[in-house]
Design a protein around this motif. Structure first.
Motif, PDB file in Angstrom:
ATOM      1  N   ASN A  31       0.912  -1.220  -0.056  1.00 25.24           N
ATOM      2  CA  ASN A  31      -0.129   0.140  -0.096  1.00 25.24           C
ATOM      3  C   ASN A  31       0.776   1.265   0.022  1.00 25.24           C
ATOM      4  O   ASN A  31       0.585   2.350  -0.661  1.00 25.24           O
ATOM      5  CB  ASN A  31      -0.949   0.006   1.057  1.00 25.24           C
ATOM      6  CG  ASN A  31      -2.151  -0.926   0.799  1.00 25.24           C
ATOM      7  OD1 ASN A  31      -3.023  -0.560   0.047  1.00 25.24           O
ATOM      8  ND2 ASN A  31      -2.156  -2.115   1.526  1.00 25.24           N
ATOM      9  N   ALA A  32       2.011   1.212   0.676  1.00 21.31           N
ATOM     10  CA  ALA A  32       2.820   2.288   0.693  1.00 21.31           C
ATOM     11  C   ALA A  32       3.433   2.577  -0.882  1.00 21.31           C
ATOM     12  O   ALA A  32       3.183   3.889  -1.193  1.00 21.31           O
ATOM     13  CB  ALA A  32       4.130   2.122   1.374  1.00 21.31           C
ATOM     14  N   ALA A  33       3.636   1.776  -1.623  1.00 17.10           N
ATOM     15  CA  ALA A  33       3.992   1.882  -2.914  1.00 17.10           C
ATOM     16  C   ALA A  33       2.790   2.267  -3.614  1.00 17.10           C
ATOM     17  O   ALA A  33       2.796   3.292  -4.805  1.00 17.10           O
ATOM     18  CB  ALA A  33       4.474   0.482  -3.604  1.00 17.10           C
ATOM     19  N   LEU A  34       1.604   1.944  -3.501  1.00 18.06           N
ATOM     20  CA  LEU A  34       0.332   2.814  -4.342  1.00 18.06           C
ATOM     21  C   LEU A  34       0.223   3.766  -3.907  1.00 18.06           C
ATOM     22  O   LEU A  34      -0.216   4.705  -4.791  1.00 18.06           O
ATOM     23  CB  LEU A  34      -0.781   1.658  -3.763  1.00 18.06           C
ATOM     24  CG  LEU A  34      -1.031   0.334  -4.409  1.00 18.06           C
ATOM     25  CD1 LEU A  34      -2.350  -0.381  -3.689  1.00 18.06           C
ATOM     26  CD2 LEU A  34      -1.209   0.458  -5.867  1.00 18.06           C
ATOM     27  N   ILE A  35       0.328   4.121  -2.494  1.00 13.64           N
ATOM     28  CA  ILE A  35       0.294   5.705  -2.266  1.00 13.64           C
ATOM     29  C   ILE A  35       1.223   6.506  -2.853  1.00 13.64           C
ATOM     30  O   ILE A  35       0.901   7.594  -3.646  1.00 13.64           O
ATOM     31  CB  ILE A  35       0.355   5.881  -0.739  1.00 13.64           C
ATOM     32  CG1 ILE A  35      -0.759   5.355   0.119  1.00 13.64           C
ATOM     33  CG2 ILE A  35       0.252   7.491  -0.251  1.00 13.64           C
ATOM     34  CD1 ILE A  35      -0.761   4.973   1.586  1.00 13.64           C
ATOM     35  N   VAL A  36       2.716   6.146  -2.868  1.00 13.20           N
ATOM     36  CA  VAL A  36       3.643   6.996  -3.443  1.00 13.20           C
ATOM     37  C   VAL A  36       3.330   7.046  -4.928  1.00 13.20           C
ATOM     38  O   VAL A  36       3.361   8.123  -5.559  1.00 13.20           O
ATOM     39  CB  VAL A  36       5.094   6.283  -3.468  1.00 13.20           C
ATOM     40  CG1 VAL A  36       6.114   6.941  -4.275  1.00 13.20           C
ATOM     41  CG2 VAL A  36       5.089   6.467  -2.045  1.00 13.20           C
ATOM     42  N   ARG A  37       2.900   6.108  -5.668  1.00  8.89           N
ATOM     43  CA  ARG A  37       2.368   6.146  -7.047  1.00  8.89           C
ATOM     44  C   ARG A  37       1.495   7.115  -7.228  1.00  8.89           C
ATOM     45  O   ARG A  37       1.381   7.948  -8.337  1.00  8.89           O
ATOM     46  CB  ARG A  37       1.981   4.579  -7.654  1.00  8.89           C
ATOM     47  CG  ARG A  37       1.853   4.451  -9.054  1.00  8.89           C
ATOM     48  CD  ARG A  37       1.052   3.415  -9.449  1.00  8.89           C
ATOM     49  NE  ARG A  37      -0.419   3.748  -8.979  1.00  8.89           N
ATOM     50  CZ  ARG A  37      -1.436   2.702  -9.023  1.00  8.89           C
ATOM     51  NH1 ARG A  37      -1.079   1.266  -9.436  1.00  8.89           N
ATOM     52  NH2 ARG A  37      -2.668   2.648  -8.723  1.00  8.89           N
ATOM     53  N   ASN A  38       0.360   6.953  -6.722  1.00  5.54           N
ATOM     54  CA  ASN A  38      -0.803   7.776  -6.711  1.00  5.54           C
ATOM     55  C   ASN A  38      -0.431   9.137  -6.623  1.00  5.54           C
ATOM     56  O   ASN A  38      -0.951  10.151  -7.084  1.00  5.54           O
ATOM     57  CB  ASN A  38      -2.071   7.480  -5.934  1.00  5.54           C
ATOM     58  CG  ASN A  38      -2.422   6.025  -6.581  1.00  5.54           C
ATOM     59  OD1 ASN A  38      -2.235   5.610  -7.556  1.00  5.54           O
ATOM     60  ND2 ASN A  38      -3.323   5.327  -5.508  1.00  5.54           N
ATOM     61  N   LEU A  39       0.426   9.582  -5.454  1.00  5.97           N
ATOM     62  CA  LEU A  39       0.721  10.878  -5.372  1.00  5.97           C
ATOM     63  C   LEU A  39       1.698  11.545  -6.342  1.00  5.97           C
ATOM     64  O   LEU A  39       1.458  12.599  -6.666  1.00  5.97           O
ATOM     65  CB  LEU A  39       1.609  11.066  -4.019  1.00  5.97           C
ATOM     66  CG  LEU A  39       0.585  10.909  -2.759  1.00  5.97           C
ATOM     67  CD1 LEU A  39       1.683  10.849  -1.397  1.00  5.97           C
ATOM     68  CD2 LEU A  39      -0.501  12.012  -2.624  1.00  5.97           C
ATOM     69  N   LEU A  40       2.524  10.857  -6.978  1.00 12.56           N
ATOM     70  CA  LEU A  40       3.275  11.113  -7.864  1.00 12.56           C
ATOM     71  C   LEU A  40       2.532  11.485  -9.216  1.00 12.56           C
ATOM     72  O   LEU A  40       2.866  12.397 -10.148  1.00 12.56           O
ATOM     73  CB  LEU A  40       4.288  10.202  -8.052  1.00 12.56           C
ATOM     74  CG  LEU A  40       5.396  10.322  -6.953  1.00 12.56           C
ATOM     75  CD1 LEU A  40       6.586   9.172  -7.174  1.00 12.56           C
ATOM     76  CD2 LEU A  40       6.305  11.611  -6.847  1.00 12.56           C
ATOM     77  N   VAL A  41       1.763  10.683  -9.676  1.00 14.29           N
ATOM     78  CA  VAL A  41       0.547  10.771 -10.730  1.00 14.29           C
ATOM     79  C   VAL A  41      -0.146  11.783 -10.836  1.00 14.29           C
ATOM     80  O   VAL A  41      -0.307  12.677 -11.891  1.00 14.29           O
ATOM     81  CB  VAL A  41      -0.034   9.377 -10.899  1.00 14.29           C
ATOM     82  CG1 VAL A  41      -1.368   9.534 -12.018  1.00 14.29           C
ATOM     83  CG2 VAL A  41       0.664   8.245 -11.239  1.00 14.29           C
ATOM     84  N   SER A  42      -0.657  12.291  -9.744  1.00 14.59           N
ATOM     85  CA  SER A  42      -1.549  13.315  -9.528  1.00 14.59           C
ATOM     86  C   SER A  42      -0.934  14.516  -8.636  1.00 14.59           C
ATOM     87  O   SER A  42      -1.450  14.829  -7.606  1.00 14.59           O
ATOM     88  CB  SER A  42      -2.835  12.940  -8.826  1.00 14.59           C
ATOM     89  OG  SER A  42      -2.608  12.400  -7.564  1.00 14.59           O
ATOM     90  N   SER A  43      -0.022  15.242  -9.299  1.00 11.24           N
ATOM     91  CA  SER A  43       0.765  16.116  -8.544  1.00 11.24           C
ATOM     92  C   SER A  43       0.377  17.582  -8.915  1.00 11.24           C
ATOM     93  O   SER A  43       1.312  18.585  -8.453  1.00 11.24           O
ATOM     94  CB  SER A  43       2.250  15.800  -8.289  1.00 11.24           C
ATOM     95  OG  SER A  43       2.770  15.938  -9.655  1.00 11.24           O
ATOM     96  N   ARG A  44      -0.323  17.758 -10.159  1.00 10.55           N
ATOM     97  CA  ARG A  44      -0.614  19.006 -10.576  1.00 10.55           C
ATOM     98  C   ARG A  44      -1.114  19.854  -9.843  1.00 10.55           C
ATOM     99  O   ARG A  44      -2.251  19.397  -8.656  1.00 10.55           O
ATOM    100  CB  ARG A  44      -1.392  18.850 -11.874  1.00 10.55           C
ATOM    101  CG  ARG A  44      -1.563  19.807 -12.835  1.00 10.55           C
ATOM    102  CD  ARG A  44      -2.032  19.794 -14.211  1.00 10.55           C
ATOM    103  NE  ARG A  44      -1.036  18.697 -14.894  1.00 10.55           N
ATOM    104  CZ  ARG A  44      -1.731  18.388 -16.032  1.00 10.55           C
ATOM    105  NH1 ARG A  44      -2.878  18.552 -16.740  1.00 10.55           N
ATOM    106  NH2 ARG A  44      -1.010  17.455 -16.645  1.00 10.55           N
ATOM    107  N   ASP A  45      -1.074  21.229  -9.835  1.00 10.22           N
ATOM    108  CA  ASP A  45      -2.009  22.117  -9.031  1.00 10.22           C
ATOM    109  C   ASP A  45      -1.587  22.138  -7.431  1.00 10.22           C
ATOM    110  O   ASP A  45      -2.381  22.648  -6.716  1.00 10.22           O
ATOM    111  CB  ASP A  45      -3.391  22.098  -9.356  1.00 10.22           C
ATOM    112  CG  ASP A  45      -3.736  22.193 -10.509  1.00 10.22           C
ATOM    113  OD1 ASP A  45      -2.920  23.008 -11.367  1.00 10.22           O
ATOM    114  OD2 ASP A  45      -4.708  21.515 -10.993  1.00 10.22           O
ATOM    115  N   LEU A  46      -0.513  21.527  -6.908  1.00 14.84           N
ATOM    116  CA  LEU A  46      -0.448  21.539  -5.650  1.00 14.84           C
ATOM    117  C   LEU A  46       0.603  22.875  -5.036  1.00 14.84           C
ATOM    118  O   LEU A  46       1.292  23.235  -6.095  1.00 14.84           O
ATOM    119  CB  LEU A  46       0.634  20.185  -5.218  1.00 14.84           C
ATOM    120  CG  LEU A  46      -0.067  18.844  -5.525  1.00 14.84           C
ATOM    121  CD1 LEU A  46       0.819  17.734  -5.108  1.00 14.84           C
ATOM    122  CD2 LEU A  46      -1.297  18.777  -4.546  1.00 14.84           C
TER     123      LEU A  46
END
Length: 476
Positions: free
Chosen positions: A67-82
């Motif tokens: 799950n840690a890998a899934l979280i890292v992946r999802n955060l990196l995929v959707s990092s626009r507008d931060l």
């Protein structure tokens, strides 16, 4: 008084943490692998969309690497507008988490990011920084060659000339390497003796290519084995009559040691009873640390019904967690009683069998009026169905309304249909458990699942865990 919106938010976050602790995307006793993966992927998207800050903060908790890998992946995929501040905070959490994850998991994550074409500046920077802090890049290049190659190519990272030749050329096209480990790897394709100087996982494939007998291979590769590889190969080595692969059981992680004990036949467990009990006790005391003997009178209800077998992908995993919890709780308690659902009295001889009479065991446990009652079970109470929930309801509402006995249900199995671990009763907090080593932190988290603390307190708790997480020393 906690308001309903706060309570719902707490429940959402605790539900996600439960999933992130227990779900691995593998088959369970009641769900196949595809159902598990579909369910947990949906839950990640839901929490990311509604509670991004807390989603990232969960990297600081004791969730599993899947799950840690899934979280890292999802955060990196959707990092626009931060905002820059959010990027900085997330970046610190991601970098810290990657330091703690098993390297093969990280290389696999980088390969997945490359495969998905995630190539934003933040992703490249994280790949660069994590790769740069690796202690032995030559060893990594040999052991994780495919992952290293994909990462270097995707993030356009600079590599020493010979490492580039090693990664991107066939061994048959190179006459010799100047780096000793690269040269050993090249020679191992032609000479059997060279492969015994390679890491076990690399040498195993080459041994198969050379047709080397298993017993011969295990005998000669033994000096290269890591601690966990030794534990994993114990059975195979003993069957092959290889004495060189011996593990110091007292130094093993508690839950892995419990899995090893359960992998032995009952006859062998009986013949090595004192050795196994000593190893489990020493390992549990090491986990308990300064908290040993501070939990007062503890009673544990432990599930060894047939469903504790788990699945062929996670053989006896729920039972191993229960066995490890039994030894850890005994170490934490001043006075301890363990009650198995089967009625067995020797924890080292437990095996998955029969129905789950949780209600009857709860009655036995509550009659002892302990300070803490811990239930370790997948939550499928079926003998008779629903009795456990009714016992807990009546106990909490009529016999112990002040909560003199703290009750916590630890569940090692993710329920794909319910997007959570299955609960025993609304009156008792349920938290997911992956390894028994996490039990003290999970019992602390349980108060958010029963409404005793609000969303603001949950945020403060996660902020505190993030601070501690960032300040911890990197794992060796």
């Amino acid at each position: 008084m906690v308001d309903r919106r706060d309570l719902a938010a707490c429940e959402d976050v605790v539900m996600f943490v439960n999933a992130a602790v227990t779900a691995t995307g593998q088959r369970e006793f009641r769900d196949d692998a595809s159902a598990q993966r579909l369910s947990v992927e949906f839950l990640h998207e839901y929490i990311l969309g509604n509670y991004r800050e807390l989603y990232a903060a969960s990297l600081a908790l004791d969730i599993n690497d899947f799950n840690a890998a899934l979280i890292v992946r999802n955060l990196l995929v959707s990092s626009r507008d931060l905002t820059p501040e959010v990027r900085r905070r997330e970046g610190e959490l991601i970098a810290r988490r990657l330091e703690l994850m098993a390297p093969q998991r990280v290389w696999r994550l980088f390969r997945e990011l490359a495969g998905r074409g995630v190539n934003n500046r933040r992703t490249r920077a994280i790949m660069r920084d994590w790769t740069a802090q690796r202690r032995d890049p030559v060893f990594d290049a040999v052991k994780y060659r495919t992952g290293v190659k994909a990462t270097m190519r995707h993030a356009h990272l600079e590599v020493p000339a010979e490492t580039g030749t090693f990664l991107f050329s066939s061994p048959r096209k190179v006459s010799a390497f100047g780096t000793p480990l690269f040269e050993t790897w090249r020679q191992a394709h032609y000479a059997q003796r060279a492969l015994y100087d390679l890491p076990y996982s690399v040498a195993e494939g080459l041994a198969s290519m050379h047709g080397i007998k298993r017993a011969t291979f295990l005998e000669k590769i033994a000096p290269q084995l890591t601690r966990l590889e030794r534990l994993r190969l114990q059975d195979a080595a003993e069957r092959a009559g290889v004495a060189a692969v011996r593990a110091d059981l007292t130094a093993m992680p508690l839950t892995r040691l419990a899995s090893y004990v359960l992998s032995l036949s009952q006859t062998e467990r009986a013949s090595r009873h004192d050795e196994l009990r000593h190893a489990m006790t020493v390992s549990a005391r090491r986990v308990a640390g300064p908290a040993a003997g501070t939990w007062g009178r503890v009673v544990a209800v432990l599930d060894d019904s047939f469903s504790s077998f788990g699945s062929t992908a996670k053989r006896q995993r729920p039972l191993a967690v229960a066995l490890a919890c039994r030894f850890l709780l005994k170490a934490l308690a001043e006075e301890f009683t363990g009650l198995w659902t089967s009625g067995t009295h020797d924890p080292l001889l437990v095996r998955p069998s029969g129905p789950t009479p949780l209600g009857e065991r709860l009655i036995d446990a509550l009659e002892l009026a302990p300070d803490r009652l811990i239930v370790v079970s997948d939550g499928w109470d079926n003998s008779p169905p629903g009795l456990a929930a009714e016992v807990l309801r009546v106990w909490r509402e009529r016999l112990d309304p002040t909560g003199a006995t703290a009750v916590v249900h630890l569940n090692p199995v993710y329920d794909a249909e319910g997007f959570d671990v299955k609960r025993l009763s609304a009156s008792v907090p349920t938290v997911g458990v992956r390894d028994a080593e996490d039990v003290p932190a999970l019992v602390e988290l349980a108060r958010f699942a029963e409404g005793r603390a609000g969303f603001a307190e949950l945020r403060r708790y996660l902020a505190d865990r993030q601070d501690r997480f960032r300040s911890r020393k990197a794992a060796a």
